[in-house]
Enzyme design. Structure first.
Site, short mmCIF file in Angstrom:
data_model
loop_
_atom_site.label_atom_id
_atom_site.label_comp_id
_atom_site.label_asym_id
_atom_site.label_seq_id
_atom_site.Cartn_x
_atom_site.Cartn_y
_atom_site.Cartn_z
CG HIS A 213 -0.25 0.38 2.50
ND1 HIS A 213 0.52 -0.52 3.19
CD2 HIS A 213 -0.19 1.54 3.20
CE1 HIS A 213 1.01 0.07 4.26
NE2 HIS A 213 0.60 1.32 4.30
C1 UD1 Z 1 -2.08 5.35 6.13
C2 UD1 Z 1 -0.76 5.91 6.69
C3 UD1 Z 1 0.33 4.87 6.53
C4 UD1 Z 1 -0.08 3.53 7.13
C5 UD1 Z 1 -1.42 3.11 6.54
C6 UD1 Z 1 -1.90 1.82 7.17
C7 UD1 Z 1 -0.36 8.33 6.48
C8 UD1 Z 1 0.34 9.36 5.71
N1 UD1 Z 1 -0.33 7.09 5.96
O1 UD1 Z 1 -1.89 5.13 4.74
O2 UD1 Z 1 1.50 5.32 7.19
O3 UD1 Z 1 0.90 2.57 6.84
O4 UD1 Z 1 -2.38 4.14 6.77
O5 UD1 Z 1 -3.03 1.33 6.55
O6 UD1 Z 1 -0.93 8.63 7.51
N2 UD1 Z 1 -9.07 4.72 1.99
C9 UD1 Z 1 -10.32 4.14 1.98
N3 UD1 Z 1 -10.87 3.79 3.17
C10 UD1 Z 1 -10.26 4.00 4.36
C11 UD1 Z 1 -9.00 4.59 4.36
C12 UD1 Z 1 -8.40 4.94 3.18
O7 UD1 Z 1 -10.89 3.93 0.93
O8 UD1 Z 1 -10.84 3.65 5.40
C13 UD1 Z 1 -8.41 5.06 0.71
C14 UD1 Z 1 -8.79 6.43 0.20
O9 UD1 Z 1 -8.83 6.36 -1.16
C15 UD1 Z 1 -7.62 7.29 0.62
C16 UD1 Z 1 -6.47 6.32 0.52
O10 UD1 Z 1 -7.02 5.05 0.88
O11 UD1 Z 1 -7.50 8.40 -0.18
C17 UD1 Z 1 -5.31 6.65 1.40
O12 UD1 Z 1 -5.71 6.74 2.78
P1 UD1 Z 1 -4.80 7.53 3.83
O13 UD1 Z 1 -5.41 7.44 5.16
O14 UD1 Z 1 -4.50 8.88 3.31
O15 UD1 Z 1 -3.42 6.76 3.79
P2 UD1 Z 1 -3.12 5.18 3.74
O16 UD1 Z 1 -2.58 4.83 2.42
O17 UD1 Z 1 -4.27 4.39 4.27
#
Ligand code: UD1
Length: 381
Positions: A213
């Site tokens: 991821h």
């Molecule tokens: C986040 C953390 C990362 C951690 C990971 C664990 C930051 C910068 N990144 O990354 O360090 O390793 O979590 O999982 O804080 N999304 C969904 N549903 C959700 C959450 C996310 O669909 O419940 C999708 C969305 O499209 C979103 C993307 O995932 O834009 C990224 O989510 P985000 O929370 O920004 O970062 P992660 O990649 O999950």
């Protein structure tokens, strides 16, 4: 007699890996009558499979509040958490804000605390990948420099913090709370029916477990494409089980990539208990996650980390981890060595204080009137 005022601690969690870290801290706080704790969820992760399912698995109490921050750009997500969390802090007036890990919610909450003059405690401090292209590295550095208590999991973190000039009196070597959780729920995970549900049990199918991821692996179309091609090649030799992170799912769709589902079994994100069971029985793990490098070391399962660097070098030095970058050849070569049994896992030596008592040590420090205890060799000066 006047009743002694309790120490009010707000524990902040925002994303999936934070929940595994918050769970033992809450357990330990419960055992201290001088501590009054509140769990605040920022809502950075909101998908049911990335948040709600963990509440039950990890026996977490309902949060005091959910800030509902959700997904957005880094600035917007961080700002949303800050705005919501500041209100909570003004209402609760905590003595200590405890943040875990390195996600955007970690930094946002630490910033709010520091600006309000509330003491900040960072659990899992001092880890460094020395790669500022990782958003987590920025979060780690800034959070550490805003913190009053820095609780570290491994020797490298101590060195990093000293090098950055952080006052040694703030640093405590207390161990790994993620491992506290793993040790606590490992037995329960043995009873998980996930192998059966995936059809792996009956024929005793050997498999590798994959998670992916990191922006550095999935955000760039070419890198992601190369990785999928490498994994497809590898899947000719071993079944691959791939619980797909929502971020990765979104990019797979956006780029229009097709994964050969006969060879790589793409599934929804798993509950904690099912994931631990799947990891413990895997031939090896392929991952770009931070926590999984540590969990596989604890479980004695070989781990190939699809990254150029790690902020957790102890998993290489003392554990089962190996960095393979994102080069197809290296991934296939190293996986091949494991499959041909050329790599023998050394006798398991667990890093210091990965003994299921880290959260207890942390809460002992927090609850102590002097803010420190030397009796367990915790303080390093
Ligand atoms: C986040 C953390 C990362 C951690 C990971 C664990 C930051 C910068 N990144 O990354 O360090 O390793 O979590 O999982 O804080 N999304 C969904 N549903 C959700 C959450 C996310 O669909 O419940 C999708 C969305 O499209 C979103 C993307 O995932 O834009 C990224 O989510 P985000 O929370 O920004 O970062 P992660 O990649 O999950």
């Amino acid at each position: 007699m006047k009743k002694k005022k309790k120490m009010r601690v707000v524990i902040v969690a925002g994303a999936r890996p934070n929940l595994m870290k918050a769970s033992p801290l809450i357990e330990a706080a419960r055992r201290h009558k001088e501590i009054e704790y509140y769990l605040v969820y920022t809502g950075q992760h909101y998908h049911r499979l990335m948040s709600k399912v963990f509440w039950k698995d990890l026996r977490l109490p309902a949060p005091y509040t959910d800030l509902g921050a959700g997904s957005a750009s880094h600035a917007v997500q961080t700002a949303r958490v800050m705005v919501g969390f500041e209100k909570v802090c003004l209402r609760l007036r905590p003595d200590i804000i405890m943040v875990v890990g390195d996600v955007n919610s970690t930094l946002a909450a630490a910033l709010v605390g520091a600006k309000l003059g509330i003491k900040v405690a960072h659990v899992e401090a001092g880890l460094r990948s020395f790669d500022r292209a990782m958003p987590e590295e920025i979060n780690r550095i800034l959070t550490d420099h805003l913190s009053d208590y820095l609780f570290v999991t491994e020797e490298s973190a101590l060195k990093n913090l000293k090098k950055e000039g952080i006052d040694r009196r703030k640093i405590y070597y207390t161990g790994n709370v993620m491992i506290d959780t793993l040790a606590r729920f490992r037995k329960k995970a043995k009873n998980s029916g996930i192998l059966k549900r995936l059809g792996l049990e009956r024929q005793k199918i050997k498999y590798a477990l994959l998670t992916l991821h990191r922006p550095s692996n999935v955000d760039d179309k070419l890198t992601f494409k190369r990785l999928i091609a490498a994994l497809s090649r590898l899947s000719k030799r071993i079944t691959i089980i791939f619980p797909v992170h929502p971020r990765t799912q979104k990019l797979l769709k956006e780029f229009g990539f097709q994964i050969n589902k006969n060879r790589i079994n793409c599934i929804d994100p798993l509950s904690y208990i099912d994931f631990i069971k799947l990891m413990s029985q895997a031939q090896f793990v392929l991952t770009d996650s931070g926590g999984i490098q540590e969990e596989s070391t604890f479980l004695g399962v070989p781990c190939l980390t699809i990254r150029k660097n790690t902020e957790r070098p102890v998993t290489i030095k003392e554990g089962t981890n190996k960095l393979v970058g994102s080069s197809a050849d290296k991934i296939i070569r190293e996986a091949g060595k494991i499959l041909n049994s050329k790599i023998k896992i050394k006798k398991r030596r667990l890093p210091k204080f990965w003994d299921a008592r880290a959260a207890e040590r942390i809460m002992n420090v927090i609850a102590s009137p002097l803010g420190a205890r030397n009796d367990d060799g915790i303080r390093r000066q």
